[in-house]
Design a protein around this motif. Sequence first.
Motif, mmCIF file in Angstrom:
data_model
loop_
_atom_site.group_PDB
_atom_site.id
_atom_site.type_symbol
_atom_site.label_atom_id
_atom_site.label_comp_id
_atom_site.label_asym_id
_atom_site.label_seq_id
_atom_site.Cartn_x
_atom_site.Cartn_y
_atom_site.Cartn_z
ATOM 1 N N HIS A 182 0.810 -1.214 0.000
ATOM 2 C CA HIS A 182 0.000 0.000 0.000
ATOM 3 C C HIS A 182 0.850 1.274 0.000
ATOM 4 C CE1 HIS A 182 0.778 0.774 4.291
ATOM 5 N NE2 HIS A 182 0.456 -0.484 4.564
ATOM 6 N N HIS A 183 0.169 2.386 -0.240
ATOM 7 C CA HIS A 183 0.823 3.697 -0.284
ATOM 8 C C HIS A 183 0.872 4.316 1.116
ATOM 9 C CE1 HIS A 183 -3.275 5.208 -0.155
ATOM 10 N NE2 HIS A 183 -3.560 4.613 -1.317
ATOM 11 N N ALA A 184 1.318 5.565 1.189
ATOM 12 C CA ALA A 184 1.567 6.210 2.482
ATOM 13 C C ALA A 184 0.305 6.424 3.310
ATOM 14 C CB ALA A 184 2.277 7.548 2.269
ATOM 15 N N GLN A 185 -0.854 6.455 2.653
ATOM 16 C CA GLN A 185 -2.088 6.650 3.414
ATOM 17 C C GLN A 185 -2.600 5.362 4.044
ATOM 18 O OE1 GLN A 185 -3.453 9.786 0.148
ATOM 19 N NE2 GLN A 185 -5.046 9.566 1.684
ATOM 20 N N GLY A 186 -1.929 4.256 3.763
ATOM 21 C CA GLY A 186 -2.270 2.988 4.377
ATOM 22 C C GLY A 186 -3.026 2.062 3.445
ATOM 23 N N LEU A 187 -3.457 0.933 3.992
ATOM 24 C CA LEU A 187 -4.240 -0.035 3.221
ATOM 25 C C LEU A 187 -5.692 0.444 3.241
ATOM 26 C CD1 LEU A 187 -4.228 -2.643 1.616
ATOM 27 C CD2 LEU A 187 -4.567 -3.900 3.759
ATOM 28 N N SER A 211 3.087 3.994 -4.801
ATOM 29 C CA SER A 211 3.828 5.130 -4.250
ATOM 30 C C SER A 211 4.874 4.648 -3.247
ATOM 31 C CB SER A 211 2.844 6.133 -3.650
ATOM 32 O OG SER A 211 3.478 7.349 -3.324
ATOM 33 N N MET A 212 4.711 4.941 -1.973
ATOM 34 C CA MET A 212 5.680 4.522 -0.962
ATOM 35 C C MET A 212 5.926 3.014 -1.002
ATOM 36 S SD MET A 212 5.368 4.828 3.184
ATOM 37 C CE MET A 212 4.391 3.313 3.273
ATOM 38 N N LEU A 243 0.902 -2.795 6.506
ATOM 39 C CA LEU A 243 2.137 -2.432 7.198
ATOM 40 C C LEU A 243 1.935 -1.336 8.236
ATOM 41 C CD1 LEU A 243 4.557 -2.550 4.140
ATOM 42 C CD2 LEU A 243 3.768 -4.418 5.617
ATOM 43 N N TYR A 244 0.723 -0.782 8.277
ATOM 44 C CA TYR A 244 0.380 0.233 9.276
ATOM 45 C C TYR A 244 -0.486 -0.324 10.396
ATOM 46 C CZ TYR A 244 1.906 4.239 6.370
ATOM 47 O OH TYR A 244 2.618 5.165 5.648
ATOM 48 N N GLU A 245 -0.711 -1.628 10.386
ATOM 49 C CA GLU A 245 -1.475 -2.307 11.435
ATOM 50 C C GLU A 245 -2.854 -1.673 11.649
ATOM 51 O OE1 GLU A 245 1.383 -2.149 14.663
ATOM 52 O OE2 GLU A 245 2.252 -4.065 14.009
ATOM 53 N N GLY A 246 -3.551 -1.424 10.536
ATOM 54 C CA GLY A 246 -4.928 -0.946 10.606
ATOM 55 C C GLY A 246 -5.106 0.550 10.488
ATOM 56 N N LYS A 247 -4.047 1.308 10.552
ATOM 57 C CA LYS A 247 -4.171 2.766 10.467
ATOM 58 C C LYS A 247 -4.232 3.225 9.018
ATOM 59 C CE LYS A 247 -1.603 3.743 14.741
ATOM 60 N NZ LYS A 247 -1.271 2.353 15.094
ATOM 61 N N THR A 248 -5.068 4.225 8.757
ATOM 62 C CA THR A 248 -5.082 4.922 7.467
ATOM 63 C C THR A 248 -5.091 6.421 7.746
ATOM 64 O OG1 THR A 248 -7.503 4.860 7.325
ATOM 65 C CG2 THR A 248 -6.292 3.064 6.240
ATOM 66 N N PHE A 249 -4.727 7.208 6.729
ATOM 67 C CA PHE A 249 -4.567 8.643 6.919
ATOM 68 C C PHE A 249 -5.247 9.413 5.790
ATOM 69 C CE2 PHE A 249 -1.265 6.492 9.197
ATOM 70 C CZ PHE A 249 -1.251 7.149 10.419
ATOM 71 N N PRO A 250 -5.797 10.607 6.107
ATOM 72 C CA PRO A 250 -6.587 11.336 5.114
ATOM 73 C C PRO A 250 -5.770 11.982 3.999
ATOM 74 C CG PRO A 250 -6.431 12.597 7.150
ATOM 75 C CD PRO A 250 -5.831 11.250 7.434
ATOM 76 N N PHE A 308 11.166 3.628 8.573
ATOM 77 C CA PHE A 308 11.062 2.767 7.395
ATOM 78 C C PHE A 308 11.690 1.399 7.639
ATOM 79 C CE2 PHE A 308 10.460 6.999 5.521
ATOM 80 C CZ PHE A 308 9.273 6.774 4.851
ATOM 81 N N ASP A 309 12.656 1.328 8.529
ATOM 82 C CA ASP A 309 13.212 0.017 8.864
ATOM 83 C C ASP A 309 12.149 -0.872 9.506
ATOM 84 O OD1 ASP A 309 15.649 0.771 7.890
ATOM 85 O OD2 ASP A 309 16.566 1.145 9.855
ATOM 86 N N VAL A 310 11.314 -0.281 10.363
ATOM 87 C CA VAL A 310 10.240 -1.036 11.008
ATOM 88 C C VAL A 310 9.213 -1.477 9.967
ATOM 89 C CG1 VAL A 310 8.307 -0.885 12.639
ATOM 90 C CG2 VAL A 310 10.538 0.099 13.230
ATOM 91 N N ILE A 311 8.842 -0.567 9.076
ATOM 92 C CA ILE A 311 7.858 -0.893 8.041
ATOM 93 C C ILE A 311 8.393 -1.977 7.117
ATOM 94 C CG2 ILE A 311 6.655 0.038 6.020
ATOM 95 C CD1 ILE A 311 6.415 2.679 7.625
ATOM 96 N N ASN A 312 9.668 -1.878 6.737
ATOM 97 C CA ASN A 312 10.263 -2.916 5.887
ATOM 98 C C ASN A 312 10.318 -4.260 6.598
ATOM 99 O OD1 ASN A 312 10.675 -1.217 3.688
ATOM 100 N ND2 ASN A 312 12.736 -0.639 4.335
ATOM 101 N N ALA A 313 10.604 -4.234 7.895
ATOM 102 C CA ALA A 313 10.633 -5.485 8.654
ATOM 103 C C ALA A 313 9.242 -6.121 8.717
ATOM 104 C CB ALA A 313 11.171 -5.230 10.066
ATOM 105 N N ARG A 314 8.205 -5.290 8.852
ATOM 106 C CA ARG A 314 6.834 -5.819 8.832
ATOM 107 C C ARG A 314 6.532 -6.470 7.479
ATOM 108 N NH1 ARG A 314 3.646 -0.611 11.485
ATOM 109 N NH2 ARG A 314 4.440 -0.852 13.613
#
Length: 196
Positions: free
Chosen positions: A8-13, A86-87, A36-43, A57-63
């Motif tokens: 997914h992109h920066a706004q989440g899944l 995107s991201m 990779l955001y564990e349920g979070k999305t952003f507007p 980003f290391d944490v996100i890549n590890a996920r």
Amino acid sequence: MANIVLFHHAQGLTDGLKRMAAAFERAGHTVFAPDLYEGKTFPTVDDGVAFAESTGFDVINARADAALAAAPHSTAPHPRVYMGFSMGAESAARHAQADPQTAGLILMHAAIDPAWMPSPWPAGLPIQVHACDQDPWMEFDALAALRTETEKSRPVEVYLYPGETHLFTDDSVPEYNAVYAQLARTRLLKFLEEVS
């Protein structure tokens, strides 16, 4: 039939990406889309980027690595296609490069410079890119490098749409463009058919 791994992109899944995944599944493909955001999305993209930076980003890549290691697609017999929005393009490219079962790579609203990758770019890998031609988030220098790297083996398919819109394929964000999204979907389904 392809096994699609969607990052997914920066706004989440978002719900829009989930609907896109469902459309691919109705067309006969399978989709694995790790959250990779564990349920979070952003507007907004800015909000999502801020969250990604604060998380690391290391944490996100590890996920991403952990999700793929445990995913049911890992033993599936069908060709694997990595798709990054995107991201998510960096994760898609990194896994596509490392996975010997990769049949294709799709970069949505993003491009990857092969020089950013940890090992030589795989020659002949089918790649498709979709973006607006004036997208302020798009790395056009990276796209030029990707075109140069692939031109002697299998040139990257690039589809540029007029305008500055970023995430035009996600119907849950304000930037959604139904005309562009439908055109992109047609091209994506054709690509998936060709590589699988």
